[in-house]
Design a protein around this motif. Structure first.
Motif, PDB file in Angstrom:
ATOM      1  N   UNK A 176      36.191  -6.935  36.419  1.00  0.00           N
ATOM      2  CA  UNK A 176      37.397  -7.475  35.817  1.00  0.00           C
ATOM      3  C   UNK A 176      37.166  -8.948  36.074  1.00  0.00           C
ATOM      4  N   UNK A 177      37.454  -9.561  34.658  1.00  0.00           N
ATOM      5  CA  UNK A 177      37.295 -10.955  34.798  1.00  0.00           C
ATOM      6  C   UNK A 177      37.681 -11.663  33.472  1.00  0.00           C
ATOM      7  N   UNK A 178      37.977 -12.736  33.532  1.00  0.00           N
ATOM      8  CA  UNK A 178      38.264 -13.737  32.253  1.00  0.00           C
ATOM      9  C   UNK A 178      37.260 -14.762  32.222  1.00  0.00           C
ATOM     10  N   UNK A 179      36.921 -15.163  30.825  1.00  0.00           N
ATOM     11  CA  UNK A 179      35.999 -16.195  30.578  1.00  0.00           C
ATOM     12  C   UNK A 179      36.552 -17.598  30.859  1.00  0.00           C
ATOM     13  N   UNK A 180      36.115 -18.639  31.283  1.00  0.00           N
ATOM     14  CA  UNK A 180      36.621 -19.777  31.892  1.00  0.00           C
ATOM     15  C   UNK A 180      37.742 -20.390  30.911  1.00  0.00           C
ATOM     16  N   UNK A 181      37.671 -20.322  29.526  1.00  0.00           N
ATOM     17  CA  UNK A 181      38.525 -20.777  28.584  1.00  0.00           C
ATOM     18  C   UNK A 181      40.078 -19.949  28.895  1.00  0.00           C
ATOM     19  N   UNK A 182      39.867 -18.890  29.272  1.00  0.00           N
ATOM     20  CA  UNK A 182      41.104 -17.829  29.512  1.00  0.00           C
ATOM     21  C   UNK A 182      41.784 -18.030  30.991  1.00  0.00           C
ATOM     22  N   UNK A 183      41.249 -18.782  31.666  1.00  0.00           N
ATOM     23  CA  UNK A 183      41.704 -18.874  33.069  1.00  0.00           C
ATOM     24  C   UNK A 183      42.811 -19.818  33.135  1.00  0.00           C
ATOM     25  N   UNK A 184      44.089 -19.299  33.959  1.00  0.00           N
ATOM     26  CA  UNK A 184      45.081 -20.288  33.867  1.00  0.00           C
ATOM     27  C   UNK A 184      46.120 -20.158  32.672  1.00  0.00           C
ATOM     28  N   UNK A 185      45.840 -19.136  31.957  1.00  0.00           N
ATOM     29  CA  UNK A 185      46.898 -18.838  30.991  1.00  0.00           C
ATOM     30  C   UNK A 185      47.747 -17.654  31.046  1.00  0.00           C
ATOM     31  N   UNK A 186      47.656 -17.088  32.317  1.00  0.00           N
ATOM     32  CA  UNK A 186      48.479 -16.083  32.754  1.00  0.00           C
ATOM     33  C   UNK A 186      48.032 -14.698  32.174  1.00  0.00           C
ATOM     34  N   UNK A 187      46.668 -14.638  31.871  1.00  0.00           N
ATOM     35  CA  UNK A 187      46.086 -13.372  31.431  1.00  0.00           C
ATOM     36  C   UNK A 187      45.492 -12.424  32.443  1.00  0.00           C
ATOM     37  N   UNK A 188      45.436 -13.108  33.623  1.00  0.00           N
ATOM     38  CA  UNK A 188      44.614 -12.238  34.765  1.00  0.00           C
ATOM     39  C   UNK A 188      45.668 -11.248  35.156  1.00  0.00           C
ATOM     40  N   UNK A 189      46.736 -11.409  35.380  1.00  0.00           N
ATOM     41  CA  UNK A 189      47.810 -10.299  35.903  1.00  0.00           C
ATOM     42  C   UNK A 189      48.002  -9.268  34.840  1.00  0.00           C
ATOM     43  N   UNK A 218      34.740 -13.347  48.873  1.00  0.00           N
ATOM     44  CA  UNK A 218      35.326 -14.545  48.891  1.00  0.00           C
ATOM     45  C   UNK A 218      34.643 -15.553  48.064  1.00  0.00           C
ATOM     46  N   UNK A 219      33.779 -15.237  47.155  1.00  0.00           N
ATOM     47  CA  UNK A 219      33.055 -15.960  46.298  1.00  0.00           C
ATOM     48  C   UNK A 219      34.046 -16.063  44.862  1.00  0.00           C
ATOM     49  N   UNK A 220      34.631 -14.827  44.829  1.00  0.00           N
ATOM     50  CA  UNK A 220      35.422 -14.606  43.692  1.00  0.00           C
ATOM     51  C   UNK A 220      36.503 -15.780  43.407  1.00  0.00           C
ATOM     52  N   UNK A 221      37.168 -15.684  42.252  1.00  0.00           N
ATOM     53  CA  UNK A 221      38.443 -16.569  42.016  1.00  0.00           C
ATOM     54  C   UNK A 221      39.257 -16.460  43.517  1.00  0.00           C
ATOM     55  N   UNK A 222      39.695 -17.592  43.791  1.00  0.00           N
ATOM     56  CA  UNK A 222      40.367 -17.833  44.811  1.00  0.00           C
ATOM     57  C   UNK A 222      41.811 -16.734  44.899  1.00  0.00           C
ATOM     58  N   UNK A 223      42.369 -16.470  43.651  1.00  0.00           N
ATOM     59  CA  UNK A 223      43.625 -15.841  43.667  1.00  0.00           C
ATOM     60  C   UNK A 223      43.210 -14.100  43.497  1.00  0.00           C
ATOM     61  N   UNK A 224      41.890 -13.982  43.345  1.00  0.00           N
ATOM     62  CA  UNK A 224      41.588 -12.455  43.374  1.00  0.00           C
ATOM     63  C   UNK A 224      42.204 -11.413  44.235  1.00  0.00           C
ATOM     64  N   UNK A 225      41.945 -11.520  45.591  1.00  0.00           N
ATOM     65  CA  UNK A 225      42.436 -10.871  46.536  1.00  0.00           C
ATOM     66  C   UNK A 225      43.960 -10.691  46.496  1.00  0.00           C
ATOM     67  N   UNK A 226      44.651 -11.810  46.560  1.00  0.00           N
ATOM     68  CA  UNK A 226      46.000 -11.894  46.322  1.00  0.00           C
ATOM     69  C   UNK A 226      46.520 -10.901  45.263  1.00  0.00           C
ATOM     70  N   UNK A 227      45.910 -11.188  44.011  1.00  0.00           N
ATOM     71  CA  UNK A 227      46.112 -10.473  42.736  1.00  0.00           C
ATOM     72  C   UNK A 227      45.996  -8.913  42.710  1.00  0.00           C
ATOM     73  N   UNK A 228      44.945  -8.640  43.307  1.00  0.00           N
ATOM     74  CA  UNK A 228      44.965  -6.922  43.626  1.00  0.00           C
ATOM     75  C   UNK A 228      45.897  -6.486  44.718  1.00  0.00           C
ATOM     76  N   UNK A 229      46.123  -7.205  45.673  1.00  0.00           N
ATOM     77  CA  UNK A 229      46.982  -6.579  46.571  1.00  0.00           C
ATOM     78  C   UNK A 229      48.468  -6.730  46.143  1.00  0.00           C
TER      79      UNK A 229
END
Length: 175
Positions: free
Chosen positions: A110-123, A148-159
């Motif tokens: 699961x992931x976003x390309x660089x240009x899509x990060x920060x647009x609220x699309x992860x959730x 721990x190498x994934x996006x810094x918010x990944x673990x928080x978002x899953x939880x």
């Protein structure tokens, strides 16, 4: 002659699972024009495009060392589903659901390309992946792992979206 120095990366993998359908609704379309498309007969270049675009800065390298046959057998297995997030007409992210283990779905990627990060699309993408996983088949649990190498918010978002950590492992690799 230049010598390339390898770097030792130490990281922690967190394994998570969800054992019941979450109570949240399907996410609403945001201000962007979004579609989720289920792919079939995925060419290897398409999988590798997303794998590299999404994972390069997070040191996703494992699948780059697999043979074309291994890649093809996974990507095009009838129990592995590939979904693309299209934002305003261009591919912004993807997720893959792996139903090969009985009564379990693994959110393999699961992931976003660089240009899509920060647009609220992860959730949006994660909630869609979770509900799609529970909607498509009869499963008892949904699993995922992040490191721990994934996006810094990944673990928080899953939880935040209902996953519970069940195991941790420490690893290291040369990059």
């Amino acid at each position: 002659m230049n010598k390339i120095k390898a770097k030792l990366l130490k990281y922690r993998v967190t394994y998570l699972e969800m054992s019941k359908v979450p109570s949240f609704d399907w996410p609403k379309v945001l201000k962007h024009k979004l579609s989720i498309l289920k792919g079939e007969n995925i060419p290897l270049w398409y999988f590798l495009f997303f794998y590299k675009q999404v994972g390069e800065k997070y040191y996703w390298t494992d699948w780059l060392n697999k043979s074309d046959k291994e890649l093809h057998d996974f990507v095009n297995d009838e129990n592995v589903l590939f979904y693309t997030l299209i934002k305003d007409g261009w591919p912004a992210g993807f997720f893959m659901l792996d139903y090969r283990e009985k009564q379990t779905c693994n959110l393999s990627f699961l992931g976003l390309v660089e240009e899509a990060i920060g647009l609220g699309l992860g959730d949006y993408l994660l909630k869609t992946a979770i509900l799609t996983a529970w909607d498509n088949n009869k499963i008892q649990k949904l699993t995922v792992n992040t490191c721990s190498l994934d996006h810094k918010r990944a673990l928080h978002l899953y939880q935040k979206n209902g996953f519970t950590p069940i195991q941790f492992k420490n690893f290291e690799k040369l990059v």
